[in-house]
Design an enzyme around this catalytic site. Structure first.
Site, PDB file in Angstrom:
ATOM      1  N   GLY A   1       0.650  -2.230  12.393  1.00  0.00           N
ATOM      2  CA  GLY A   1       0.016  -3.534  12.522  1.00  0.00           C
ATOM      3  C   GLY A   1      -1.408  -3.559  12.010  1.00  0.00           C
TER       4      GLY A   1
ATOM      5  CG  HIS B   1      -0.199   0.026   2.529  1.00  0.00           C
ATOM      6  ND1 HIS B   1       0.365   1.160   3.072  1.00  0.00           N
ATOM      7  CD2 HIS B   1       0.069  -0.973   3.402  1.00  0.00           C
ATOM      8  CE1 HIS B   1       0.947   0.868   4.214  1.00  0.00           C
ATOM      9  NE2 HIS B   1       0.796  -0.417   4.438  1.00  0.00           N
TER      10      HIS B   1
ATOM     11  CD  GLU C   1       2.612  -4.996   8.178  1.00  0.00           C
ATOM     12  OE1 GLU C   1       2.935  -6.200   8.054  1.00  0.00           O
ATOM     13  OE2 GLU C   1       3.238  -4.070   7.632  1.00  0.00           O
ATOM     14  NE  ARG C   2       6.136  -8.693  13.614  1.00  0.00           N
ATOM     15  CZ  ARG C   2       7.401  -8.426  13.927  1.00  0.00           C
ATOM     16  NH1 ARG C   2       8.209  -7.897  13.014  1.00  0.00           N
ATOM     17  NH2 ARG C   2       7.865  -8.667  15.132  1.00  0.00           N
ATOM     18  CG  HIS C   3      -1.421  -7.936  16.141  1.00  0.00           C
ATOM     19  ND1 HIS C   3      -0.885  -7.338  17.263  1.00  0.00           N
ATOM     20  CD2 HIS C   3      -2.758  -7.776  16.237  1.00  0.00           C
ATOM     21  CE1 HIS C   3      -1.858  -6.854  18.005  1.00  0.00           C
ATOM     22  NE2 HIS C   3      -3.016  -7.097  17.403  1.00  0.00           N
TER      23      HIS C   3
ATOM     24  CG  HIS D   1      -0.672  -4.663   4.909  1.00  0.00           C
ATOM     25  ND1 HIS D   1      -1.106  -3.407   5.274  1.00  0.00           N
ATOM     26  CD2 HIS D   1      -1.789  -5.376   4.605  1.00  0.00           C
ATOM     27  CE1 HIS D   1      -2.430  -3.366   5.197  1.00  0.00           C
ATOM     28  NE2 HIS D   1      -2.862  -4.542   4.784  1.00  0.00           N
ATOM     29  N   GLY D   2       3.703  -4.613   4.075  1.00  0.00           N
ATOM     30  CA  GLY D   2       5.115  -4.956   4.050  1.00  0.00           C
ATOM     31  C   GLY D   2       5.401  -6.376   4.495  1.00  0.00           C
ATOM     32  CG  ASN D   3       6.217  -7.389   8.320  1.00  0.00           C
ATOM     33  OD1 ASN D   3       7.334  -7.870   8.272  1.00  0.00           O
ATOM     34  ND2 ASN D   3       5.980  -6.220   8.892  1.00  0.00           N
TER      35      ASN D   3
ATOM     36  NE  ARG E   1      11.158  -1.582  12.966  1.00  0.00           N
ATOM     37  CZ  ARG E   1      11.604  -0.585  12.203  1.00  0.00           C
ATOM     38  NH1 ARG E   1      12.494   0.274  12.691  1.00  0.00           N
ATOM     39  NH2 ARG E   1      11.171  -0.434  10.969  1.00  0.00           N
TER      40      ARG E   1
ATOM     41  CD1 TRP F   1      -0.662   6.621  12.582  1.00  0.00           C
ATOM     42  CD2 TRP F   1      -0.597   4.632  13.610  1.00  0.00           C
ATOM     43  NE1 TRP F   1      -1.503   6.680  13.653  1.00  0.00           N
ATOM     44  CE2 TRP F   1      -1.487   5.477  14.303  1.00  0.00           C
ATOM     45  CE3 TRP F   1      -0.396   3.340  14.067  1.00  0.00           C
ATOM     46  CZ2 TRP F   1      -2.172   5.053  15.447  1.00  0.00           C
ATOM     47  CZ3 TRP F   1      -1.084   2.919  15.197  1.00  0.00           C
ATOM     48  CH2 TRP F   1      -1.950   3.758  15.880  1.00  0.00           C
ATOM     49  CG  ASN F   2       3.767   3.549   6.409  1.00  0.00           C
ATOM     50  OD1 ASN F   2       3.157   3.293   5.379  1.00  0.00           O
ATOM     51  ND2 ASN F   2       4.060   2.597   7.288  1.00  0.00           N
TER      52      ASN F   2
END
Length: 240
Positions: free
Chosen positions: A22, A9, A87-89, A181-183, A114, A14-15
């Protein structure tokens, strides 16, 4: 040949604020909107006719997909939204500023949370304002919202979706567009490229830049891979 486009995305609020996000449902920034539109433009320029789209249940990924489809003039394409692509929590780190968290807990500890493959952050407290356990999108689906996740746990969450929803479509030659999402995208890349546990945590996936994978007929290992916006490309794992 068939294709799979993976898109992180566009930049979220928050980025921008350097906070652990998360499962919190923050939206994209103006810059994120522009990244999403640029993604749609380069996807359109690729000439690939995607058959369907997959995304998470978080608005930053959904809105990015909407904008890409708008730019592609393909808003009629079928879309599947599923929590396994979330995304990862980040557990108890959710909502915290990353720099301030490093000052409080130490840079080495935060780096471990992280960037290690299998060490999750502390669990989210039940009374956290970011607790999603009673959110209707998860309650209605009977989803047990995690209290925290490592990348390994994120992979375990994403894998059933990959096997049930993505693999059969690739095998039958349906070009897919995934906005996530990234993760969750790291998890997909780890599976597709067979990336080691040590190497996957170093992989960076840029926001709003489609990673296009090409597959031979019936295959689920990429034949080629490239970022469509070459000016913002990141390293891609080697193809075996």
């Amino acid at each position: 040949m068939t294709y799979l486009a993976l898109v992180r995305h566009g930049q979220s609020q928050w980025n921008l604020e350097n906070r652990f996000t998360g499962w919190v449902d923050v939206d994209v920034t103006d810059a994120g909107l522009a990244e999403a539109r640029k993604s749609g433009q380069v996807l359109k320029a690729s000439g690939i006719e995607f058959a369907e789209c997959h995304t998470s249940v978080l608005k930053r990924a959904i809105r990015t997909l909407w904008l890409m489809l708008d730019e592609m003039d393909r808003m009629w394409l079928p879309v599947t939204r599923y929590w396994r692509l979330n995304e990862r929590h980040y557990g108890g780190l959710t909502g915290l500023n990353k720099a301030e968290t490093a000052e409080k807990h130490g840079a080495d500890q935060v780096k471990l949370w992280r960037r290690s493959y299998d060490t999750p952050p502390p669990p989210m407290a039940p009374d956290s304002p970011f607790n999603m356990a009673d959110d209707p999108r998860y309650r209605a689906a009977g989803v047990a919202v995690p209290a925290t996740e490592s990348l390994k746990l994120t992979l375990e969450r994403v894998t059933p979706y990959f096997e049930a929803e993505i693999v059969p479509r690739l095998r039958t030659g349906r070009p897919l567009l995934v906005s996530a999402h990234g993760n969750s995208l790291r998890a997909l890349v780890k599976i597709l490229f067979d990336v080691s546990d040590d190497d996957i945590v170093q992989l960076e996936i840029p926001t709003g830049n489609p990673l296009l994978l090409e597959f031979a007929e019936g295959a689920i290992t990429p034949k080629t891979a490239r970022y469509l916006d070459e000016t913002r490309a990141q390293a891609i794992p080697p193809i075996a």
